[in-house]
Structures are given as C-alpha cells and as structure tokens.
Design a protein around this motif. Sequence first.
Motif, PDB file in Angstrom:
ATOM      1  N   PHE A  78       0.862  -1.168   0.000  1.00 27.83           N
ATOM      2  CA  PHE A  78       0.000   0.000   0.000  1.00 27.83           C
ATOM      3  C   PHE A  78       0.903   1.224   0.000  1.00 27.83           C
ATOM      4  N   MET A  79       0.952   1.911  -1.101  1.00 29.55           N
ATOM      5  CA  MET A  79       1.814   3.081  -1.215  1.00 29.55           C
ATOM      6  C   MET A  79       0.972   4.336  -1.045  1.00 29.55           C
ATOM      7  N   VAL A  80       1.473   5.255  -0.252  1.00 31.47           N
ATOM      8  CA  VAL A  80       0.768   6.491   0.031  1.00 31.47           C
ATOM      9  C   VAL A  80       1.580   7.653  -0.534  1.00 31.47           C
ATOM     10  N   ASP A  81       0.911   8.529  -1.235  1.00 35.89           N
ATOM     11  CA  ASP A  81       1.574   9.716  -1.766  1.00 35.89           C
ATOM     12  C   ASP A  81       1.357  10.860  -0.785  1.00 35.89           C
ATOM     13  N   ILE A  82       2.411  11.211  -0.084  1.00 35.05           N
ATOM     14  CA  ILE A  82       2.311  12.291   0.890  1.00 35.05           C
ATOM     15  C   ILE A  82       3.060  13.539   0.406  1.00 35.05           C
ATOM     16  N   SER A  83       3.322  13.593  -0.872  1.00 33.05           N
ATOM     17  CA  SER A  83       4.077  14.722  -1.412  1.00 33.05           C
ATOM     18  C   SER A  83       3.347  16.051  -1.191  1.00 33.05           C
ATOM     19  N   GLU A  84       2.032  16.063  -1.323  1.00 36.19           N
ATOM     20  CA  GLU A  84       1.277  17.301  -1.089  1.00 36.19           C
ATOM     21  C   GLU A  84       1.363  17.717   0.373  1.00 36.19           C
ATOM     22  N   SER A  87       4.825   0.658  13.913  1.00 36.64           N
ATOM     23  CA  SER A  87       5.966   0.684  12.993  1.00 36.64           C
ATOM     24  C   SER A  87       6.903   1.840  13.337  1.00 36.64           C
ATOM     25  N   LYS A  88       8.138   1.721  12.873  1.00 33.64           N
ATOM     26  CA  LYS A  88       9.123   2.775  13.116  1.00 33.64           C
ATOM     27  C   LYS A  88       8.667   4.093  12.490  1.00 33.64           C
ATOM     28  N   ALA A  89       8.142   4.031  11.284  1.00 33.17           N
ATOM     29  CA  ALA A  89       7.680   5.242  10.595  1.00 33.17           C
ATOM     30  C   ALA A  89       6.562   5.926  11.384  1.00 33.17           C
ATOM     31  N   ALA A  90       5.626   5.133  11.910  1.00 31.77           N
ATOM     32  CA  ALA A  90       4.532   5.694  12.702  1.00 31.77           C
ATOM     33  C   ALA A  90       5.061   6.283  14.005  1.00 31.77           C
ATOM     34  N   ASP A  91       5.990   5.575  14.644  1.00 33.95           N
ATOM     35  CA  ASP A  91       6.571   6.082  15.894  1.00 33.95           C
ATOM     36  C   ASP A  91       7.326   7.385  15.655  1.00 33.95           C
ATOM     37  N   ASP A  92       8.072   7.466  14.555  1.00 29.32           N
ATOM     38  CA  ASP A  92       8.801   8.690  14.226  1.00 29.32           C
ATOM     39  C   ASP A  92       7.840   9.864  14.038  1.00 29.32           C
ATOM     40  N   LEU A  93       6.734   9.614  13.358  1.00 28.13           N
ATOM     41  CA  LEU A  93       5.744  10.682  13.171  1.00 28.13           C
ATOM     42  C   LEU A  93       5.074  11.054  14.488  1.00 28.13           C
ATOM     43  N   LYS A  94       4.834  10.077  15.340  1.00 31.29           N
ATOM     44  CA  LYS A  94       4.213  10.355  16.641  1.00 31.29           C
ATOM     45  C   LYS A  94       5.125  11.272  17.463  1.00 31.29           C
ATOM     46  N   LEU A 143      -2.011   8.047   7.442  1.00 33.03           N
ATOM     47  CA  LEU A 143      -1.666   7.294   6.242  1.00 33.03           C
ATOM     48  C   LEU A 143      -0.574   6.262   6.518  1.00 33.03           C
ATOM     49  N   THR A 144       0.376   6.627   7.350  1.00 29.45           N
ATOM     50  CA  THR A 144       1.474   5.716   7.684  1.00 29.45           C
ATOM     51  C   THR A 144       0.971   4.536   8.496  1.00 29.45           C
ATOM     52  N   VAL A 145       0.053   4.785   9.417  1.00 33.72           N
ATOM     53  CA  VAL A 145      -0.519   3.687  10.218  1.00 33.72           C
ATOM     54  C   VAL A 145      -1.267   2.722   9.310  1.00 33.72           C
ATOM     55  N   LYS A 146      -1.996   3.246   8.338  1.00 32.73           N
ATOM     56  CA  LYS A 146      -2.710   2.375   7.401  1.00 32.73           C
ATOM     57  C   LYS A 146      -1.740   1.517   6.597  1.00 32.73           C
ATOM     58  N   GLN A 147      -0.599   2.113   6.238  1.00 28.36           N
ATOM     59  CA  GLN A 147       0.352   1.398   5.392  1.00 28.36           C
ATOM     60  C   GLN A 147       1.249   0.451   6.182  1.00 28.36           C
ATOM     61  N   PHE A 148       1.800   0.915   7.289  1.00 28.77           N
ATOM     62  CA  PHE A 148       2.812   0.139   8.005  1.00 28.77           C
ATOM     63  C   PHE A 148       2.377  -0.390   9.369  1.00 28.77           C
ATOM     64  N   GLY A 149       1.281   0.117   9.909  1.00 26.58           N
ATOM     65  CA  GLY A 149       0.819  -0.316  11.224  1.00 26.58           C
ATOM     66  C   GLY A 149       1.183   0.691  12.304  1.00 26.58           C
ATOM     67  N   GLU A 150       0.433   0.620  13.390  1.00 22.56           N
ATOM     68  CA  GLU A 150       0.579   1.613  14.451  1.00 22.56           C
ATOM     69  C   GLU A 150       1.923   1.527  15.170  1.00 22.56           C
TER      70      GLU A 150
END
Length: 112
Positions: A11-17, A89-96, A80-87
């Motif tokens: 599941f790829m998310v475009d977050i460029s905007e 995940s490292k990416a979600a934790d970094d955003l949190k 969007l990151t939680v949907k893609q990688f899970g709550e």
Amino acid sequence: MPKNNESTTKFMVDISELKKAMQEAKRAVAVANSEFNAASASMDDWTKSSDGLSAKLKQLDTTLSSQKSILGNLEKQYELTVKQFGEGSKAADDLKIKINNQKAAITKTEKE
C-alpha cells in the motif's frame, strides 16, 4: 510440494502534497521570524515599544498559524502511515514523536 503460498499487498501512500504544505508552513515561520528580527533590530528593547510589541504579536500569530498547519499535516501523514505500516511501525513512531514535539512547540508559542 508447493512452497508457502503467501500473498502480500503493498500500500503506497503519496504524501508529497502534505510535505509540500509542511515546507510552506515552515517557510512562513522563517519569514515571520525574519520580519520580527528586522523590525526589532533598530529598537533597544522591543518590549517597551508599541511597534515592537505589534511586530512580536504579528510574528507569534503567523508562527502559531503555521505551527498548527504543520501539526495537521503531521497528523494526516501519521494516519496514512498507520494504514500502510501499522501503528507500532518505526515510521509511525517517528511521526508520533514529531507530532508530540509540534504540540509542545504550539503550547510554547501560545504561552508567549
């Protein structure tokens, strides 16, 4: 005997905007800070001048608005990151972490 028949879905998310909007908000903060620095540079103590106080209030208002915009973008990226990688995940934790730090920055600006 067939090997493990697992299927995976990416599941790829475009977050460029969202990133573009965040960069614009950060630039707005930088512009507001530079405008205040320019306005207060000629004053001995900007806190004792109505022009200095006006410049500071304008800077804080612009900064707060931009900080809230950044927070909104971070929260969207987090969803969007939680949907893609899970709550968890490292990416979600970094955003949190970024979200919590942004909330702290907003609180600090509001106190000023």
